[in-house]
Design a protein around this motif. Structure first.
Motif, PDB file in Angstrom:
ATOM      1  N   ALA A 140       0.838  -1.204   0.000  1.00 27.87           N
ATOM      2  CA  ALA A 140       0.000   0.000   0.000  1.00 27.87           C
ATOM      3  C   ALA A 140       0.867   1.246   0.000  1.00 27.87           C
ATOM      4  O   ALA A 140       1.973   1.258   0.551  1.00 27.87           O
ATOM      5  N   GLY A 141       0.379   2.275  -0.633  1.00 28.84           N
ATOM      6  CA  GLY A 141       1.093   3.544  -0.637  1.00 28.84           C
ATOM      7  C   GLY A 141       0.714   4.337   0.597  1.00 28.84           C
ATOM      8  O   GLY A 141       1.037   3.959   1.718  1.00 28.84           O
ATOM      9  N   GLN A 142       0.015   5.413   0.415  1.00 32.35           N
ATOM     10  CA  GLN A 142      -0.467   6.216   1.530  1.00 32.35           C
ATOM     11  C   GLN A 142      -1.897   5.799   1.861  1.00 32.35           C
ATOM     12  O   GLN A 142      -2.807   5.954   1.058  1.00 32.35           O
ATOM     13  N   GLY A 143      -2.071   5.259   3.044  1.00 33.07           N
ATOM     14  CA  GLY A 143      -3.399   4.818   3.464  1.00 33.07           C
ATOM     15  C   GLY A 143      -3.719   3.422   2.971  1.00 33.07           C
ATOM     16  O   GLY A 143      -3.083   2.893   2.048  1.00 33.07           O
ATOM     17  N   LEU A 144      -4.696   2.822   3.606  1.00 30.96           N
ATOM     18  CA  LEU A 144      -5.105   1.473   3.230  1.00 30.96           C
ATOM     19  C   LEU A 144      -5.883   1.503   1.929  1.00 30.96           C
ATOM     20  O   LEU A 144      -6.711   2.390   1.711  1.00 30.96           O
ATOM     21  N   PRO A 145      -5.638   0.518   1.044  1.00 37.87           N
ATOM     22  CA  PRO A 145      -6.378   0.484  -0.227  1.00 37.87           C
ATOM     23  C   PRO A 145      -7.806   0.019  -0.026  1.00 37.87           C
ATOM     24  O   PRO A 145      -8.155  -0.562   1.004  1.00 37.87           O
ATOM     25  N   SER A 146      -8.645   0.249  -1.029  1.00 39.08           N
ATOM     26  CA  SER A 146     -10.038  -0.184  -0.999  1.00 39.08           C
ATOM     27  C   SER A 146     -10.215  -1.404  -1.900  1.00 39.08           C
ATOM     28  O   SER A 146      -9.465  -1.598  -2.857  1.00 39.08           O
ATOM     29  N   THR A 147     -11.193  -2.219  -1.581  1.00 33.96           N
ATOM     30  CA  THR A 147     -11.518  -3.337  -2.461  1.00 33.96           C
ATOM     31  C   THR A 147     -12.030  -2.783  -3.791  1.00 33.96           C
ATOM     32  O   THR A 147     -12.711  -1.754  -3.827  1.00 33.96           O
ATOM     33  N   GLN A 148     -11.702  -3.485  -4.860  1.00 35.29           N
ATOM     34  CA  GLN A 148     -12.087  -2.985  -6.191  1.00 35.29           C
ATOM     35  C   GLN A 148     -12.267  -4.142  -7.163  1.00 35.29           C
ATOM     36  O   GLN A 148     -11.782  -5.247  -6.938  1.00 35.29           O
ATOM     37  N   LEU A 149     -12.995  -3.855  -8.212  1.00 35.27           N
ATOM     38  CA  LEU A 149     -13.209  -4.809  -9.302  1.00 35.27           C
ATOM     39  C   LEU A 149     -12.670  -4.171 -10.570  1.00 35.27           C
ATOM     40  O   LEU A 149     -13.344  -3.345 -11.192  1.00 35.27           O
ATOM     41  N   PHE A 150     -11.422  -4.513 -10.907  1.00 40.83           N
ATOM     42  CA  PHE A 150     -10.747  -3.941 -12.075  1.00 40.83           C
ATOM     43  C   PHE A 150     -10.815  -2.406 -12.061  1.00 40.83           C
ATOM     44  O   PHE A 150     -11.155  -1.770 -13.056  1.00 40.83           O
ATOM     45  N   ASN A 193     -21.728   0.956  -5.886  1.00 40.75           N
ATOM     46  CA  ASN A 193     -20.932  -0.028  -6.641  1.00 40.75           C
ATOM     47  C   ASN A 193     -20.883  -1.350  -5.892  1.00 40.75           C
ATOM     48  O   ASN A 193     -21.027  -2.428  -6.479  1.00 40.75           O
ATOM     49  N   GLY A 194     -20.648  -1.262  -4.569  1.00 41.03           N
ATOM     50  CA  GLY A 194     -20.628  -2.473  -3.754  1.00 41.03           C
ATOM     51  C   GLY A 194     -21.966  -3.174  -3.750  1.00 41.03           C
ATOM     52  O   GLY A 194     -22.042  -4.405  -3.817  1.00 41.03           O
ATOM     53  N   PHE A 195     -23.047  -2.389  -3.670  1.00 44.90           N
ATOM     54  CA  PHE A 195     -24.378  -3.009  -3.691  1.00 44.90           C
ATOM     55  C   PHE A 195     -24.619  -3.745  -5.002  1.00 44.90           C
ATOM     56  O   PHE A 195     -25.110  -4.882  -4.999  1.00 44.90           O
ATOM     57  N   TYR A 196     -24.289  -3.129  -6.130  1.00 42.35           N
ATOM     58  CA  TYR A 196     -24.588  -3.765  -7.409  1.00 42.35           C
ATOM     59  C   TYR A 196     -23.725  -5.005  -7.637  1.00 42.35           C
ATOM     60  O   TYR A 196     -24.171  -5.953  -8.295  1.00 42.35           O
ATOM     61  N   PHE A 197     -22.521  -5.015  -7.099  1.00 44.95           N
ATOM     62  CA  PHE A 197     -21.730  -6.251  -7.179  1.00 44.95           C
ATOM     63  C   PHE A 197     -22.413  -7.357  -6.373  1.00 44.95           C
ATOM     64  O   PHE A 197     -22.558  -8.487  -6.847  1.00 44.95           O
ATOM     65  N   CYS A 198     -22.844  -7.025  -5.143  1.00 38.04           N
ATOM     66  CA  CYS A 198     -23.571  -8.011  -4.330  1.00 38.04           C
ATOM     67  C   CYS A 198     -24.879  -8.418  -5.010  1.00 38.04           C
ATOM     68  O   CYS A 198     -25.288  -9.584  -4.939  1.00 38.04           O
ATOM     69  N   ALA A 199     -25.529  -7.458  -5.673  1.00 43.27           N
ATOM     70  CA  ALA A 199     -26.794  -7.746  -6.351  1.00 43.27           C
ATOM     71  C   ALA A 199     -26.595  -8.737  -7.486  1.00 43.27           C
ATOM     72  O   ALA A 199     -27.405  -9.650  -7.677  1.00 43.27           O
ATOM     73  N   GLY A 203     -20.195 -19.393   2.139  1.00 39.46           N
ATOM     74  CA  GLY A 203     -18.859 -18.862   1.893  1.00 39.46           C
ATOM     75  C   GLY A 203     -18.894 -17.638   0.995  1.00 39.46           C
ATOM     76  O   GLY A 203     -18.155 -16.662   1.211  1.00 39.46           O
ATOM     77  N   LEU A 204     -19.755 -17.670  -0.025  1.00 45.30           N
ATOM     78  CA  LEU A 204     -19.923 -16.503  -0.902  1.00 45.30           C
ATOM     79  C   LEU A 204     -20.440 -15.301  -0.107  1.00 45.30           C
ATOM     80  O   LEU A 204     -19.936 -14.180  -0.256  1.00 45.30           O
ATOM     81  N   ALA A 205     -21.436 -15.537   0.750  1.00 39.98           N
ATOM     82  CA  ALA A 205     -21.967 -14.445   1.575  1.00 39.98           C
ATOM     83  C   ALA A 205     -20.888 -13.874   2.488  1.00 39.98           C
ATOM     84  O   ALA A 205     -20.769 -12.655   2.647  1.00 39.98           O
ATOM     85  N   GLY A 206     -20.073 -14.757   3.075  1.00 46.59           N
ATOM     86  CA  GLY A 206     -18.986 -14.291   3.932  1.00 46.59           C
ATOM     87  C   GLY A 206     -17.966 -13.462   3.181  1.00 46.59           C
ATOM     88  O   GLY A 206     -17.464 -12.457   3.691  1.00 46.59           O
ATOM     89  N   SER A 207     -17.651 -13.878   1.962  1.00 50.29           N
ATOM     90  CA  SER A 207     -16.686 -13.119   1.159  1.00 50.29           C
ATOM     91  C   SER A 207     -17.239 -11.739   0.810  1.00 50.29           C
ATOM     92  O   SER A 207     -16.499 -10.750   0.795  1.00 50.29           O
ATOM     93  N   LEU A 208     -18.533 -11.644   0.548  1.00 49.83           N
ATOM     94  CA  LEU A 208     -19.136 -10.355   0.221  1.00 49.83           C
ATOM     95  C   LEU A 208     -19.150  -9.423   1.433  1.00 49.83           C
ATOM     96  O   LEU A 208     -19.080  -8.196   1.287  1.00 49.83           O
ATOM     97  N   MET A 209     -19.254 -10.002   2.623  1.00 48.06           N
ATOM     98  CA  MET A 209     -19.117  -9.181   3.817  1.00 48.06           C
ATOM     99  C   MET A 209     -17.750  -8.511   3.858  1.00 48.06           C
ATOM    100  O   MET A 209     -17.624  -7.330   4.201  1.00 48.06           O
TER     101      MET A 209
END
Length: 378
Positions: A160-170, A178-184, A239-245
């Motif tokens: 990581a550079g400055q600060g913790l990175p965020s989860t991302q999809l490409f 964005n997170g909701f629509y991925f879970c959706a 397991g999928l639900a846990g990963s989305l958490m």
């Protein structure tokens, strides 16, 4: 009011997809249109759908499904720490590892049935919780929980550079809508797989096991492979639900393996309607709505809602209603659960069916009267 189109799987999928993707529009008027809560609806909907494939189709009640929820969360966070913040590897690894755990736990637990099976799964869940809380601290970080740090190697992304990175999809950050629509999207895929299982010969065999497993055994049919397969698929959903958490909040803690998490998904499934396609989704939505909306209400908010009443009546209504919201939201949920279990054993779905049948009967009666009047005039 006969609706044969609703019996077509593709029509069901189209309606469900549109409903999920437009959720921000129709949830906003009831105060549930913000991303965090909609993410919970989707995640716990997946969890409940998977649990329903085991409990709803086979009748085997597991009190240990929180194990796979926790495994999915820990696996996803380790993927973020060691490999990349891209969510796809995390989701894939979580599903696979949860499936491995489900094979082991299912193989041992399914040697028994009924209450003995339920107790075995509960025992595995509590053992896993205690292992994650104490013995496996180097992997789980104990009571503090596993989370991202500045020192994580992330071999594919780099440190990581400055600060913790965020989860991302490409490059698309998995926060907010964005997170909701991925879970959706994951929910839609999970529902589609569940629908195909319900309609498949495999699903019919699971229902036959639920109906009379002893008779199936007498005919020479080996039920254990089917039960184990259903258990593993159900565990992979968890397991999928846990990963989305972890995708929406990169943190994993042992509390996700507690028996209360397993009990919650049982309540969701029974409340909505075990063994039905949409029941678990209704149950998950109701419980999470109560947990996040009703629990946030206070006397000030209640006074705003009932401001149209005379002052003396408003104070009485607020005093009574205040016992069922805020910290008392569990009381409301408990009463609702009692009403459903006593009067609607098939859950919310049964209530919807009864209501639709009642409305259908009214329209049919009106139609019969119109026909009779027309005959008299002729």
């Amino acid at each position: 009011m006969n609706m044969p189109l609703l019996k077509n799987d593709w029509v069901i999928m189209a309606i469900f997809t549109v409903a999920v993707l437009t959720a921000p529009l129709w949830l906003t008027p009831v105060g549930a249109g913000y991303p965090d809560l909609m993410q919970k609806f989707a995640i716990f909907g997946i969890f409940a759908i998977g649990f329903n494939l085991l409990f709803g189709l086979t009748g085997y009640l597991s009190f240990g499904h929180a194990v796979f929820l926790g495994v999915g969360s820990y696996t996803a966070v380790w993927s973020f720490k060691l490999l990349t913040m891209n969510v796809l590897p995390a989701v894939i690894f979580s599903i696979l590892l949860a499936g491995v755990f489900a094979v082991v736990i299912g193989y041992l637990s399914l040697r028994r049935s009924g209450i003995y099976f339920s107790i075995l799964t509960l025992a595995f869940a509590q053992m896993s919780y205690n292992l994650a809380y104490s013995v496996l601290t180097p992997l789980t970080n104990g009571e503090t929980g596993l989370q991202l740090t500045m020192d994580d190697p992330r071999v594919l992304d780099g440190p990581a550079g400055q600060g913790l990175p965020s989860t991302q999809l490409f490059g698309i950050e998995m926060s907010g809508y964005n997170g909701f629509y991925f879970c959706a999207v994951m929910l839609i895929l999970g529902f589609f797989i569940s629908l195909r299982i319900f309609r498949s010969p495999f699903g019919l065999k699971l229902l036959a096991i639920k109906s009379n497993q002893t008779r199936m055994k007498y005919t020479g049919f080996n039920t254990r492979p089917y039960l184990l397969t259903a258990f593993v698929i159900s565990g992979m959903y968890a397991g999928l639900a846990g990963s989305l958490m972890a995708v929406t909040d990169p943190l994993a803690g042992a509390e996700r393996m507690q028996w209360t998490a397993s009990g919650e998904v049982v309540l969701m499934t029974i409340l909505g309607g075990a063994g039905t396609l949409f029941g678990p989704l209704f149950g998950a939505g109701i419980i999470k709505y109560f947990e996040n909306i009703f629990s946030a209400m206070n006397d000030g908010r209640l006074h705003e809602i009932f401001a149209f009443l005379p002052d003396w009546l408003e104070n009485i209504v607020v005093a009574i209603t205040g016992e069922f919201v805020g910290e008392g939201w569990h009381l409301t949920l408990g009463l609702l659960f009692m009403i459903v279990v006593i009067f609607l054993p098939g859950g919310v779905v049964e209530g919807i069916r009864r209501a639709s049948a009642y409305v259908k009967g009214i329209f049919q009666s009106s139609g019969d009267k119109d026909v009779a009047l027309s005959a008299e005039k002729e």
